[in-house]
Design an enzyme around this catalytic site. Structure first.
Site, PDB file in Angstrom:
ATOM      1  N   ASP A  77      18.423 -10.634 -16.449  1.00 16.01           N
ATOM      2  CA  ASP A  77      19.521 -11.143 -17.248  1.00 16.01           C
ATOM      3  C   ASP A  77      20.410 -10.019 -17.971  1.00 16.01           C
ATOM      4  O   ASP A  77      19.983  -8.740 -17.696  1.00 16.01           O
ATOM      5  CB  ASP A  77      19.129 -11.989 -18.506  1.00 16.01           C
ATOM      6  CG  ASP A  77      17.813 -11.456 -19.082  1.00 16.01           C
ATOM      7  OD1 ASP A  77      17.562 -10.281 -19.091  1.00 16.01           O
ATOM      8  OD2 ASP A  77      16.866 -12.233 -19.590  1.00 16.01           O
ATOM      9  N   ASP A  81       9.640 -19.564 -28.589  1.00 17.63           N
ATOM     10  CA  ASP A  81      10.082 -20.966 -28.097  1.00 17.63           C
ATOM     11  C   ASP A  81       9.855 -21.391 -26.983  1.00 17.63           C
ATOM     12  O   ASP A  81      10.220 -22.564 -26.454  1.00 17.63           O
ATOM     13  CB  ASP A  81      11.513 -21.298 -28.524  1.00 17.63           C
ATOM     14  CG  ASP A  81      12.530 -20.538 -27.959  1.00 17.63           C
ATOM     15  OD1 ASP A  81      12.236 -19.842 -27.006  1.00 17.63           O
ATOM     16  OD2 ASP A  81      13.697 -20.955 -28.236  1.00 17.63           O
ATOM     17  N   HIS A 141      11.361 -19.782 -24.130  1.00 15.86           N
ATOM     18  CA  HIS A 141      12.078 -19.641 -23.285  1.00 15.86           C
ATOM     19  C   HIS A 141      11.648 -18.450 -22.147  1.00 15.86           C
ATOM     20  O   HIS A 141      11.082 -17.473 -22.572  1.00 15.86           O
ATOM     21  CB  HIS A 141      13.507 -19.322 -23.787  1.00 15.86           C
ATOM     22  CG  HIS A 141      13.543 -18.061 -24.626  1.00 15.86           C
ATOM     23  ND1 HIS A 141      13.552 -17.788 -25.895  1.00 15.86           N
ATOM     24  CD2 HIS A 141      13.724 -16.701 -24.148  1.00 15.86           C
ATOM     25  CE1 HIS A 141      13.716 -16.426 -26.185  1.00 15.86           C
ATOM     26  NE2 HIS A 141      13.663 -15.701 -25.045  1.00 15.86           N
ATOM     27  N   GLU A 178      16.985 -21.164 -22.595  1.00 13.72           N
ATOM     28  CA  GLU A 178      16.583 -21.708 -23.710  1.00 13.72           C
ATOM     29  C   GLU A 178      16.024 -23.078 -23.767  1.00 13.72           C
ATOM     30  O   GLU A 178      16.269 -23.626 -22.772  1.00 13.72           O
ATOM     31  CB  GLU A 178      17.753 -21.764 -24.993  1.00 13.72           C
ATOM     32  CG  GLU A 178      18.565 -20.317 -24.988  1.00 13.72           C
ATOM     33  CD  GLU A 178      17.703 -19.516 -26.092  1.00 13.72           C
ATOM     34  OE1 GLU A 178      16.565 -19.583 -26.410  1.00 13.72           O
ATOM     35  OE2 GLU A 178      18.381 -18.464 -26.732  1.00 13.72           O
TER      36      GLU A 178
END
Length: 259
Positions: A70, A139, A141, A146
């Site tokens: 990314d 979380d 991801h 997400e």
């Protein structure tokens, strides 16, 4: 799913670094080893060990092609907080990888969707990713995918959640206002297409995500849980990151993954 539990961050980094290095060494010289790479704090131990191995003449990146996961939208490649700078500072400038073999998404591209489509095409042209190394968010991801990102997603533009912005503020002087709110990211489907996936997890704050990934249900709430469906996944974690796994799971993995 294999789960490698080592007591400390240094030990888990050493296991992961050695495992990937051996795959690079065994690659046929007639075609490159295509490697997906992450940024962030967790992989830095692996990168340091690769650099040390290269300096000792034990590892070469001359036949490696890389695709990073990314990049932030709006940050130029020479911005101190860009993932371009991170990767060159922590790995690429310190090993013998040909510059043309490095692929990182351009967050300043005029046509962001076109940039993402071209990235997918480049991965395909390289023969697909042999091994995707990645981290995991608190979380669950993976990359900037997400919770509730479709499992079939491909490389595209992602809007970051408030939790991710807060977590990444440490790289921006702890100022959340400086953290870009969008990023370009490979998709969950892109990661799942890799021949092998290796996920790194360190620290108590990753423990619940590790539990969800290994023992929880497959759910869009925890993107990494879809890795349960991949036929060749290894999760490498330290003792703190494994602290919410059940006793039975920890005993099983410690007894069967001793190498």
């Amino acid at each position: 799913m294999r789960v490698i539990i080592r007591d400390t961050y240094e030990m888990m980094s050493k296991w992961a670094a050695n495992a990937v290095a051996e795959k690079i060494k065994k690659q046929e010289k007639t075609k490159p080893f295509v490697l997906g790479l992450p940024t962030g704090s967790t992989p830095q131990g692996v990168y340091r060990l690769w650099v040390e191995a290269k300096e000792k003449g034990l590892l070469s990146f001359s036949n490696v092609v890389t695709f990073n996961m990314d990049e932030y939208v709006g940050l130029s490649p020479d911005d101190e907080n860009s993932y371009h700078v991170f990767m060159y500072r922590n790995l690429f400038d310190l090993v013998d990888i040909p510059k043309e073999n490095v692929h990182i998404l351009d967050g300043t591209a005029i046509d962001l969707e076109g940039e993402c489509q071209a990235y997918e095409s480049a991965i395909t042209a390289a023969g697909g990713i042999a091994l995707f190394l990645g981290g995991i968010g608190r979380d669950g991801h993976i990359a900037f995918n997400e919770p509730y990102t479709p499992f079939t997603s491909r490389t595209g533009v992602r809007t970051l959640t408030a939790d991710t912005v807060a977590a990444n503020a440490r790289f921006f002087g702890n100022d959340e206002g400086r953290v870009p709110k969008r990023a370009l990211s490979v998709g969950i489907g892109t990661v799942m297409d890799a021949g092998e996936v290796m996920i790194l997890a360190s620290g108590r704050n990753k423990a619940h995500a590790v539990w969800e990934t290994v023992e929880g249900p497959i759910s869009h709430k925890c993107p990494a849980s879809v890795l349960q469906l991949h036929e060749n996944v290894t999760l490498v974690c330290d003792g703190e990151a494994a602290s919410e796994l059940s006793k039975d799971a920890v005993r099983f993995f410690r007894e069967t993954e001793t190498a």
